[in-house]
Design an enzyme around this catalytic site. Structure first.
Site, PDB file in Angstrom:
ATOM      1  N   ASP A 149      -9.771 -33.234  -6.525  1.00 28.24           N
ATOM      2  CA  ASP A 149     -10.863 -34.131  -6.882  1.00 28.24           C
ATOM      3  C   ASP A 149     -11.903 -33.296  -7.652  1.00 28.24           C
ATOM      4  OD1 ASP A 149     -12.309 -36.950  -5.091  1.00 28.24           O
ATOM      5  OD2 ASP A 149     -12.578 -36.249  -7.139  1.00 28.24           O
TER       6      ASP A 149
HETATM    7  C1  GLC Z   1     -14.788 -38.628  -8.172  1.00 22.43           C
HETATM    8  C2  GLC Z   1     -13.972 -39.339  -7.119  1.00 22.43           C
HETATM    9  C3  GLC Z   1     -12.547 -39.557  -7.520  1.00 22.43           C
HETATM   10  C4  GLC Z   1     -12.472 -39.711  -9.016  1.00 22.43           C
HETATM   11  C5  GLC Z   1     -12.815 -38.364  -9.608  1.00 22.43           C
HETATM   12  C6  GLC Z   1     -12.793 -38.374 -11.144  1.00 22.43           C
HETATM   13  O1  GLC Z   1     -15.713 -37.773  -7.555  1.00 22.43           O
HETATM   14  O2  GLC Z   1     -13.971 -38.813  -5.813  1.00 22.43           O
HETATM   15  O3  GLC Z   1     -12.075 -40.708  -6.805  1.00 22.43           O
HETATM   16  O4  GLC Z   1     -11.163 -40.107  -9.405  1.00 22.43           O
HETATM   17  O5  GLC Z   1     -14.076 -37.900  -9.163  1.00 22.43           O
HETATM   18  O6  GLC Z   1     -13.852 -39.109 -11.627  1.00 22.43           O
END
Ligand code: GLC
Length: 748
Positions: free
Chosen positions: A268
């Protein structure tokens, strides 16, 4: 490209080029000349100045087709290895045609239309050059204080499994290997158990037994993997003290070995670097090593892999092999998407032909799913559906609100949204309806904590007292008041945890004042979570949970209010009576001292002395404009061996005056087992549409494999013994009941 050529490509890359494939950056690293990038975003992220952006493997959240063409073209010209870029984005429940939020979609229990929604999202993404979407999110949730319940399919494992499978199939297609035209790669998230943070507080620790993890939280991810999801995303949280992003047991032993995931594991956002903040890695080099060893293939938006991996793996054959394995998986993903043959996946042709974005077909599908996701919670004296002769006053901050798409509609244009007012005007003339705001969306003190979203909130230009007086006047001049209330979309979603998930005080005051007028009140609630609606329900004559219903939400709601559509939604998450009950969910354990109604206020039972145990609205609950009766027609046997089934037939009658759809739910309780089993487990369900006065039947078959669970030996298997079966229209309304036994071959 043939696999052998892929291996040749891998071998041809330098270590620096290999590491670059594991780095994901945003588009600003590619926009300007290199000097600007080096002194700008590159420096800001902490990338070494000699980092070559033209080695980067993927780009995050660039979604403009012309920009994608420009970036990919420039990249392929500049890069030495000519491995095309991957474009990934957060298209969670729609690209430009926005569907209801996933928690709402799950309330439809219509997984065919959920699959269609994902298919339409994929089509629109394909038309604009997106290769991968970070969906489905299948984190089980039992705590509405957490803001991201809006992205989840709710509290139940069976619904999560069906949501996962349907969404992956819709996004990616059902075939293994190559991702065909009109489809994109799916990324299931967040692995694992991100939906269970302590106290519902965002990014907080997750502590649970391996049994709880396996029984309730893992099956959703497993279903997505079995459906072919090409990627998995790691979760921000620690799981039993170890951050998921650095958790070798979780990602290698469990995810790759046991759950048989062989795709790309992406972290993430910044989660690799956050291993340091967690107190798990003492520095960036350690973070790089721990993440690589834990199987993380792509480092989303940090400098850790880019800056550290070359030195970390140097001279270490095992780590060099892990690097090659990770790069191979990224190259294989690109190959499955056909990028080596066409880095634009048909985008250039599409731009000439015109996209299918927001086509009538797509909008019709969004409206249909919204109609089935909306849940009728109360309807005293059949106030709804409204007569078109009734003069209504539409009051509230959501009366004319376009911002009803929820937090993860990054490409959704609120201007495309059909507001509730616009929807109603498709049914009645404007002289049948007065409209006013009635209250501020939020009290001032609730605005600042929303951080960067404060500027997106509506500017409240009229004094609240004036708004209230106007609302009272409109209400008094109408027959029925339709109140459109709710939390701001920015009060839910990522970073949107609330300790007191209720209607904003400004709106609760409006409701209270209007409830004193003696007018019939229809209250519509927009929210990304189950709010505590106990006081709202007392004052409303009719109560509708609208969630964030997407682009066509206003039309869907109006169709329900005027009875063009009979509501059929069934809650995928429990609505607590009070915050103190949280977490409250249907599949609880019995305890040794259940709080039995016949025992009254018996002190020494599992109960509160200041609140009921029961929620305000239970899992699986939802009313209709009609009524249904169901009766048990037949049960094939009361005892089964491992290869037999209990075949059940249920008669369902529509005993009301509206045609409608009912969801007949089958719950099972395993009476005695090596691990105590919940009082009810949703095991199957059937949806049946019946015309008024019509009777139909639904069939179920209970097989041994449907009785399996993780026992004390942590093996996933059934155990012989007695089972109770409860069938009905919610987890608490199960009038049909019988027992059966599972016996061994010999015994039966
Ligand atoms: C965010 C979220 C995740 C998302 C990623 C990219 O913090 O936790 O669900 O896909 O970053 O934006």
């Amino acid at each position: 490209m043939h696999i052998n050529l892929l291996l040749e490509k891998l071998d041809s890359l330098t270590v620096e080029e290999k590491i670059g494939q594991l780095v994901q950056l945003t588009g600003d690293f590619f926009e300007k000349d290199l000097d600007t990038v080096v002194t700008g975003p590159l420096k800001k992220l902490g990338l070494h100045s000699d980092y070559n952006v033209y080695n980067t493997g993927s780009i995050l959240n660039v979604t403009d087709p012309k920009r994608i063409i420009r970036l990919q073209t420039d990249y392929l010209e500049q890069s030495n290895h000519k491995v095309p870029l991957l474009f990934m984005a957060d298209i969670i429940y729609g690209y430009r045609t926005i569907f209801p939020i996933p928690l709402a979609q799950a309330c439809s229990w219509n997984f065919k239309e959920i699959e269609q929604a994902a298919s339409i999202s994929a089509r629109e993404c394909y038309d604009e050059g997106i290769h991968v979407t970070f969906s489905p999110m299948v984190d089980i949730v039992r705590d509405p204080r957490w803001g991201r319940v809006m992205e989840s399919p709710g509290e139940d494992t069976l619904l999560a499994k069906k949501y996962a499978e349907s969404t992956v199939h819709g996004l990616q297609g059902k075939q293994p290997g190559s991702v065909p035209q009109d489809k994109i790669a799916a990324c299931v998230k967040h692995f694992a158990a991100y939906g269970a943070p302590v106290a519902g507080r965002e990014y907080n620790a997750v502590d649970m037994s391996e049994h709880m993890l396996r029984e309730y939280y893992l099956p959703g991810y497993q279903a997505a993997i079995d459906a072919g999801a090409k990627l998995v995303m790691t979760a921000f949280n620690t799981l039993n003290g170890i951050p998921a992003t650095g958790n070798e047991w979780l990602n290698r032993d469990l995810l790759r070995q046991e759950m048989k995931f062989d795709g790309v594991l992406i972290s993430d956002y910044a989660a690799v670097e956050e291993l340091i903040m967690h107190g798990y890695a003492e520095d960036a080099a350690t973070a790089a090593k721990l993440a690589l060893m834990a199987g993380v293939d792509i480092d989303m938006k940090t400098a850790v892999y880019a800056n550290q991996l070359e030195s970390v793996i140097s001279g270490n054959e095992h780590l060099e092999q892990l690097l090659n394995d990770a790069v191979y998986r990224v190259l294989k993903l690109k190959n499955d998407l056909g990028l080596f043959e066409d880095p634009f996946r048909g985008l250039k042709a599409t731009l000439q032909q015109g996209t299918r974005i927001l086509s009538d077909e797509h909008k019709t599908a969004a409206r249909s799913l919204a109609e089935q996701s909306i849940v009728l919670l109360k309807n005293e004296q059949d106030l709804l559906p409204l007569s078109k002769k009734t003069k209504i006053s539409l009051i509230g901050p959501y009366a004319e609100e376009h911002s009803t798409l929820g937090m993860w509609a990054i490409k959704g244009d609120e201007a495309d949204t059909v507001t509730l007012k616009e929807g109603l005007l498709k049914h009645i003339d404007s002289d049948q309806m007065s409209v006013c705001r009635g209250a501020h969306l939020l009290p001032d003190h609730a605005r600042e904590p929303l951080g960067k979203y404060v500027d997106k909130l509506p500017v409240e230009t009229v004094n609240e007292d004036i708004l209230l007086q106007e609302a009272i006047r409109h209400a008094n001049e109408s027959d029925v008041v339709v109140l459109a209330l709710g939390e701001s979309i920015y009060q839910s979603g990522e970073g949107g945890s609330r300790t007191n998930p209720t209607l904003p005080e400004t709106q609760a005051k409006l409701l209270h004042e209007l409830s004193q007028l003696g007018k019939k009140l229809v209250v519509i609630v927009y929210s990304g979570r189950p709010l505590i609606l106990t006081e709202v329900a007392k004052q409303a004559d009719a109560l509708i949970q609208a969630w964030y219903p997407g682009t066509m939400g206003g039309e869907a709601l109006a169709n329900i209010l005027y009875g063009t559509v009979n509501p059929s939604g069934k809650l995928a998450m429990t609505f607590p009576r009070s915050v103190g009950q949280i977490p409250v969910y249907y599949n609880e354990l019995n305890s040794g001292r259940p709080n039995l109604p016949e025992n009254g206020a018996y002190r020494f039972a599992s109960r509160y002395i200041d609140e009921a145990n029961e929620p305000l609205y239970p899992f699986g609950y939802g009313k209709s404009y009609t009524t249904f009766d169901c009766s048990l027609l037949s049960v094939s046997r009361k005892e089964i061996g491992p290869d037999e089934s209990v075949d059940i037939e249920v008669s369902v009658s529509n005993t009301g005056r509206f045609d409608g759809k009912e969801t007949i739910q089958l719950y099972i309780r395993d009476r005695f087992a090596s691990v105590t089993r919940p009082v009810k487990v949703l095991t199957d369900f059937r949806q049946i549409f019946l015309r008024s006065g019509e009777t139909g039947t639904v069939q179920f078959s209970i097989r041994e494999d449907m009785l399996r669970f993780y026992g004390s030996s942590m093996k996933y298997q059934s155990e012989l013994g007695d089972f109770e079966v409860y069938i009905g229209t919610s987890s608490q309304e199960t009038p049909l009941h019988f027992s059966f036994s599972l016996r061994s071959e010999e015994q039966s």
